[in-house]
Write an enzyme that holds these catalytic residues in place. Structure first.
Site, mmCIF file in Angstrom:
data_model
loop_
_atom_site.group_PDB
_atom_site.id
_atom_site.type_symbol
_atom_site.label_atom_id
_atom_site.label_comp_id
_atom_site.label_asym_id
_atom_site.label_seq_id
_atom_site.Cartn_x
_atom_site.Cartn_y
_atom_site.Cartn_z
ATOM 1 N N GLY A 11 0.695 -1.161 0.432
ATOM 2 C CA GLY A 11 -0.316 0.024 -0.064
ATOM 3 C C GLY A 11 0.655 1.341 0.073
ATOM 4 O O GLY A 11 1.867 1.840 0.496
ATOM 5 N N ARG A 72 1.204 -4.846 -5.070
ATOM 6 C CA ARG A 72 0.604 -6.073 -3.823
ATOM 7 C C ARG A 72 1.027 -7.714 -4.880
ATOM 8 O O ARG A 72 0.551 -7.508 -5.929
ATOM 9 C CB ARG A 72 -1.021 -6.283 -2.873
ATOM 10 N N ASP A 103 5.138 -4.237 6.658
ATOM 11 C CA ASP A 103 5.269 -5.340 7.520
ATOM 12 C C ASP A 103 5.755 -6.005 6.059
ATOM 13 O O ASP A 103 7.147 -7.299 6.018
ATOM 14 C CB ASP A 103 5.233 -5.872 8.389
ATOM 15 N N THR A 125 4.061 2.947 5.780
ATOM 16 C CA THR A 125 2.758 2.421 5.826
ATOM 17 C C THR A 125 1.738 3.795 7.090
ATOM 18 O O THR A 125 1.598 3.697 7.581
ATOM 19 C CB THR A 125 2.451 0.925 5.709
ATOM 20 N N ASP A 127 -0.575 2.455 8.267
ATOM 21 C CA ASP A 127 -1.475 1.549 10.149
ATOM 22 C C ASP A 127 -0.208 1.846 10.776
ATOM 23 O O ASP A 127 -0.653 1.624 11.715
ATOM 24 C CB ASP A 127 -1.068 -0.095 9.416
ATOM 25 N N ASP A 129 2.115 0.417 12.262
ATOM 26 C CA ASP A 129 2.125 -1.149 12.703
ATOM 27 C C ASP A 129 2.918 -2.423 12.963
ATOM 28 O O ASP A 129 2.952 -2.577 12.786
ATOM 29 C CB ASP A 129 0.897 -1.709 12.273
ATOM 30 N N ARG A 171 -5.526 -1.798 8.812
ATOM 31 C CA ARG A 171 -5.716 -2.920 8.635
ATOM 32 C C ARG A 171 -5.816 -3.843 10.089
ATOM 33 O O ARG A 171 -6.312 -3.701 10.983
ATOM 34 C CB ARG A 171 -3.760 -3.557 8.189
HETATM 35 O O1 F6P Z 1 -1.849 -0.843 5.003
HETATM 36 C C1 F6P Z 1 -2.184 0.340 4.842
HETATM 37 C C2 F6P Z 1 -4.343 -0.347 3.866
HETATM 38 O O2 F6P Z 1 -4.598 0.893 3.287
HETATM 39 C C3 F6P Z 1 -4.350 -0.627 5.389
HETATM 40 O O3 F6P Z 1 -4.878 0.239 5.799
HETATM 41 C C4 F6P Z 1 -5.968 -1.832 4.878
HETATM 42 O O4 F6P Z 1 -6.006 -2.257 5.071
HETATM 43 C C5 F6P Z 1 -4.789 -1.632 3.274
HETATM 44 O O5 F6P Z 1 -4.082 -0.991 2.956
HETATM 45 C C6 F6P Z 1 -6.286 -1.527 1.783
HETATM 46 O O6 F6P Z 1 -4.971 -2.886 1.208
HETATM 47 P P1 F6P Z 1 -5.660 -1.553 -0.112
HETATM 48 O O7 F6P Z 1 -5.701 -0.704 -1.320
HETATM 49 O O8 F6P Z 1 -5.061 -2.377 -0.959
HETATM 50 O O9 F6P Z 1 -7.678 -2.474 -0.963
#
Ligand code: F6P
Length: 319
Positions: A11, A72, A103, A125, A127, A129, A171
């Site tokens: 992300g 991803r 991570d 990130t 998050d 985290d 997340r």
């Molecule tokens: O890790 C960053 C994040 O934005 C999280 O907060 C969220 O759960 C996830 O990525 C969403 O992922 P995507 O953009 O692949 O839907």
């Protein structure tokens, strides 16, 4: 170290561009050539790699997203995928790689280091985290985005005397929700790290209304559940007019704050220094406001700890 590579993965987070810029310019400053890997680990496996110059990273420090793009990628999690990546890095004569991401991305940096290609992780990130560091790149910007949204929702909530559930990203982590809840003056903050008592949330709403409050804001971290379901439950339990806002990906975009740009610049530059010193499998970060590097394995095997004092304070101030 003749050539360093830089990649963003997973992300995106505001401030990634400032980190890329720092990696590129610090490498060139030390007379080390620098290559950019496009589209994350997927692009790495496909050899989507280009030489970068000082000018390649001009005019990006203030931009959200990542100029190297991201993806991803499940294939990279396999040993075959990682071998493909190593082949491409060898083909492009890259001796060390700076991995900017969350991570999962930094786990990838560990895997490549284990296969003999020195990697340094730069935590980015929204998050927040990652264990053992003060803050990830992107968190401060995302937090400010959430606060701006809460302030706006507050206006309309007051006008209509409504209760709002605001679903926030993160997340499995509650940091974004917790800090936003404190800074946004929310009545309740619901996060995965703390068991929550639904009746207590309802009581707080009722108490506020009895005191003459014109609106109520509940911040719900996505790791706990869906805002719309929670809103329905609240409306059924209270019969207060309730609305739900899912902030979604607006939290990932936007101009990075000064704090994120400074953090990203420091961490990106430090990552280059470490590679030049011959280090591998390290993650950079600020810890107690000091620039440090730590073993990736050690950091990723520890759990990010919620700041209990901040959580308790938010509870106390939202009586
Ligand atoms: O890790 C960053 C994040 O934005 C999280 O907060 C969220 O759960 C996830 O990525 C969403 O992922 P995507 O953009 O692949 O839907």
């Amino acid at each position: 170290m003749k050539r360093i590579g830089v990649i963003t993965s997973g992300g995106d987070a505001p401030g990634m561009n400032a980190a890329i810029r720092a990696v590129v310019r610090k490498s060139i400053f030390h007379d080390v050539a620098i290559s950019g890997v496009y589209y994350g680990y997927q692009g790495l496996m496909n050899g989507n790699i280009k030489q970068l110059e000082v000018g390649s990273v001009g005019d990006i420090i203030h931009r959200g997203g990542t100029s190297l793009y991201s993806a991803r990628c499940d294939e990279f999690k396999t040993r075959e995928g990682q071998q493909k990546a190593i082949e491409q890095l060898k083909n492009h004569e890259i001796d060390g790689l700076v991995v900017i991401g969350g991570d999962g991305s930094i786990r990838g940096a560990q895997a490549l280091s284990d296969l003999g290609l020195p990697c340094i992780g730069v935590p980015a990130t929204i998050d927040n985290d990652i264990a053992g560091i003060d803050c990830t790149i992107g968190f401060d910007t995302a937090l400010n985005t959430v606060i701006e949204a809460i302030d706006k929702i507050r206006d309309t909530a007051t006008s209509h005397e409504r209760t709002f559930i605001i679903e926030v990203m993160g997340r499995d982590a509650g940091d974004l929700a917790m800090y936003a809840g404190l800074a946004g003056g929310a009545e309740s903050i619901i996060i995965p790290e703390r068991k929550h008592d639904f009746n207590n949330v309802v009581d707080r709403l009722k108490r506020g209304l009895e005191r003459g409050k014109k609106h109520s804001i509940i911040i719900l971290a996505e790791g706990v559940g869906e805002g719309f379901q929670y809103g329905k439950k609240i409306e059924e339990a209270t019969s207060y007019e309730t609305r739900v806002t899912v902030l979604g990906h607006i939290q990932r975009g936007g101009t990075p704050t000064a704090a994120d740009r400074v953090l990203a610049s420091r961490l990106g530059a430090k990552a280059v220094d470490l590679l030049i010193e011959g280090k591998a499998s390290r993650i950079v970060g600020l810890k107690d406001n000091k620039l440090v590097d730590q073993d990736i394995e050690h950091v990723l095997s520890s759990n990010h700890q919620l700041n209990k004092d901040v959580y308790n304070l938010a509870q106390e101030l939202s009586i």
